[in-house]
Scaffold this active site. Structure first.
Site, short mmCIF file in Angstrom:
data_model
loop_
_atom_site.label_atom_id
_atom_site.label_comp_id
_atom_site.label_asym_id
_atom_site.label_seq_id
_atom_site.Cartn_x
_atom_site.Cartn_y
_atom_site.Cartn_z
N ASP A 227 9.61 -1.46 8.39
CA ASP A 227 8.51 -1.71 7.47
C ASP A 227 7.33 -2.35 8.21
OD1 ASP A 227 7.06 -2.16 5.20
OD2 ASP A 227 8.63 -3.26 4.13
N GLU B 272 5.55 2.66 5.90
CA GLU B 272 4.19 2.14 6.14
C GLU B 272 3.23 2.67 5.09
OE1 GLU B 272 2.92 5.17 6.63
OE2 GLU B 272 2.32 5.25 8.74
N GLY C 109 2.38 5.36 3.78
CA GLY C 109 1.59 6.58 3.90
C GLY C 109 0.36 6.46 4.78
N ASP D 183 4.43 0.35 -3.02
CA ASP D 183 5.71 0.06 -3.67
C ASP D 183 5.76 0.56 -5.12
OD1 ASP D 183 5.98 -1.25 -1.31
OD2 ASP D 183 6.74 -3.11 -2.18
C1 GLA Z 1 7.58 -3.86 1.37
C2 GLA Z 1 8.31 -2.55 1.13
C3 GLA Z 1 9.35 -2.74 0.06
C4 GLA Z 1 10.33 -3.84 0.46
C5 GLA Z 1 9.57 -5.12 0.75
C6 GLA Z 1 10.46 -6.19 1.36
O1 GLA Z 1 6.83 -4.24 0.24
O2 GLA Z 1 7.41 -1.54 0.79
O3 GLA Z 1 10.06 -1.53 -0.18
O4 GLA Z 1 11.03 -3.42 1.60
O5 GLA Z 1 8.51 -4.89 1.69
O6 GLA Z 1 9.78 -7.34 1.72
#
Ligand code: GLA
Length: 493
Positions: A258, A295, A297, A318
């Site tokens: 991530d 990331e 997109g 998200d």
């Molecule tokens: C980002 C990701 C989520 C999750 C959180 C965890 O927001 O997009 O899917 O993994 O981090 O902190």
């Protein structure tokens, strides 16, 4: 007398300056479960009655402050996703209240810290771009469970074990679910050799992997190319090879990687190189590990995801457990259809089915759409307590079969009319899956000619994959009813 006056005036001046001199760098430390301490910095410059500067949240993201007004030695502001800060000047400390929402507040004391502590670590140059060979994994979209959507930072070893047990006992494993994935908030510290050590909620990662493997399942983990994860926990920055080896030694089968704080050390132009570095490290680890890029997109990841060894890549921000978020994400994926193929998939984020924010009809739409999109199917609910309805949606094998079709094509929208959308996914057997979605708030009649479904004529067979009934194909076309926010999902031969 004169002398006394000067002293008095100077004293008053000094007093008033001291009364609210926010300028400087301040640090708060926020204790988290598992013995983890998160650090946030306020880097402030006071100009009369306003503050400028930035907040470095969880050591992971710099968010600017502009002309925040000071009132009665207090500053109050919001800098990100609704988090609200109130700083009260109290001499050599700031008393800080952080409000995450109406109900959740946290108090902390900010103390002065060297400005250098708030800065990101030195930049480590990334390797030149090269193609990482395909790892041969995820020939169909990966299926499993991930802790984040339901548990957030509340995960621990027991919850992961329970998820593995429930995956088997509920019948999900038999329906194809396999990966049991920890998301953020398992990380603890680094030992003297720089090896990553889980926090105290995960006493023995190898034993956890053995437990999951003993049930015929696979274990997934989470990290970031940056120094910190999105939750403020330790990332893999500067330890990529070492972490990949550690994961392999523990028995990890899947990594979600991530971007998060990587934006503090790398320019966006280096996204691909940043992901390539871990792609290479995973392949050198000697263990087959599915590589999930997260990331959101950026940088058209679908165009270079396969080159860095990626098996899937998030295409959006998200997901949230509501109709608006799910529909905005899901119905916007058609443009990426060309980039999905066996071994590498577009990932519109994890499932929310069973988390309570949508109706069963809406969750059936969510599942149907994700399966038509050949999306990874990561359940995001609490597998220990699922309603029969949630389980029935997640384990509808006829719908899962669309997702797992070995042709590996992603559906596209071929028609939109009066609130209805027709999405078509070509299948290995020459047939098609057709979803007729109703995005409106009212039931709609669906009347389409076979040509409008993209077919050359009357099909031999039409099956409704939610009622599990074979329908008699009429000569001219299809008619049915679609509930508000609902779907008719058909398999056509
Ligand atoms: C980002 C990701 C989520 C999750 C959180 C965890 O927001 O997009 O899917 O993994 O981090 O902190």
């Amino acid at each position: 007398m004169k002398k006394l006056l000067v002293i008095l005036v100077l004293g008053l001046l000094a007093g008033s300056v001291n009364a609210a001199d926010f300028s400087g760098t301040w640090r708060i430390e926020l204790p988290r479960r598992g013995g983890v301490m998160l650090r946030t910095y306020f880097v402030l410059q006071q100009n009369g009655a306003t503050l400028d500067g930035k907040v470095v949240i969880n050591d992971g993201v710099d968010l600017p402050l502009r002309r925040v007004e000071l009132k009665d030695n207090e500053a109050a502001f919001s800098v990100d996703w609704g988090t609200h800060y109130r700083l009260r000047f109290a001499g050599d400390q700031l008393d800080v209240t952080i409000s995450y929402d109406e109900k959740n507040h946290e108090e902390a004391v900010a103390r002065r810290a060297p400005e250098a502590d708030s800065r990101p670590p030195a930049v480590i140059a990334l390797p030149a771009l090269a193609t990482v060979p395909a790892n041969g994994l995820a020939l169909t979209p990966p299926m499993g469970w991930n802790s984040w959507n339901h548990f957030g930072d509340k995960i621990d070893d027991q919850i992961v074990r329970d998820a593995a047990d429930a995956m088997v006992s509920s019948g999900m494993a038999a329906a194809g679910y396999q990966y049991v994935n920890m998301d953020d908030c398992w990380e603890g510290s680094r030992d003297a050799q720089g090896n990553i050590v889980p926090n105290t909620k995960f006493p023995d990662m190898k034993a956890l992997a053995d437990y999951v493997h003993a049930r015929g399942l696979k274990l997934g983990i989470y990290s970031s190319p940056g120094p910190r994860t999105c939750g403020g926990y330790l990332g893999s920055y500067g330890h990529e090879e070492q972490d990949a080896k550690t994961y392999a030694a523990w028995g990890i089968d899947y990594l979600k990687y991530d971007w998060c704080s990587a934006g503090r050390v790398y320019p966006d132009a280096q996204l691909q190189a940043g992901y390539q570095k871990m792609g290479v490290a995973l392949q050198r680890s000697g263990r087959p590990i599915v590589y999930s890029l997260c990331e959101y997109g950026m940088g058209d990841v679908w165009k270079w995801g396969p080159q860095v060894g990626g098996n899937l890549w998030r295409t959006t921000g998200d997901i949230q457990d509501n109709w608006k978020s799910m529909a905005e994400i899901g119905f916007n994926q058609g443009r990426l259809a060309a980039y999905a193929a066996p071994g590498h998939w577009n990932d519109p984020d994890m499932l929310e089915i069973g988390n309570g924010g949508m109706t069963a009809t809406e969750y059936r739409t969510h599942f149907s759409l994700w399966c038509l999109l050949a999306a990874p199917l990561m359940a995001g609910n609490d597998l220990r307590q699922m309603s029969p309805e949630t389980l029935a949606i997640l384990t509808n094998r006829e719908v899962i079969a669309l997702d797992q079709d070995v042709l590996g094509k992603q559906a596209e929208r071929i028609l939109g009319r009066a609130g209805l959308e027709v999405w078509v996914k070509p299948l290995q057997d020459g047939g098609r899956a057709i979803g007729v979605f109703n995005r409106t708030e009212a039931e709609q009649a669906a009347n389409f000619t076979w040509a409008e479904f993209g077919l050359s004529g009357q099909p031999k067979a039409v099956r409704d994959l939610w009622t599990h009934l074979d329908l008699e194909p009429a000569a001219l076309g299809f008619s049915g009813q679609v509930p508000a926010h609902g779907v008719l999902l058909l398999r056509i031969k």
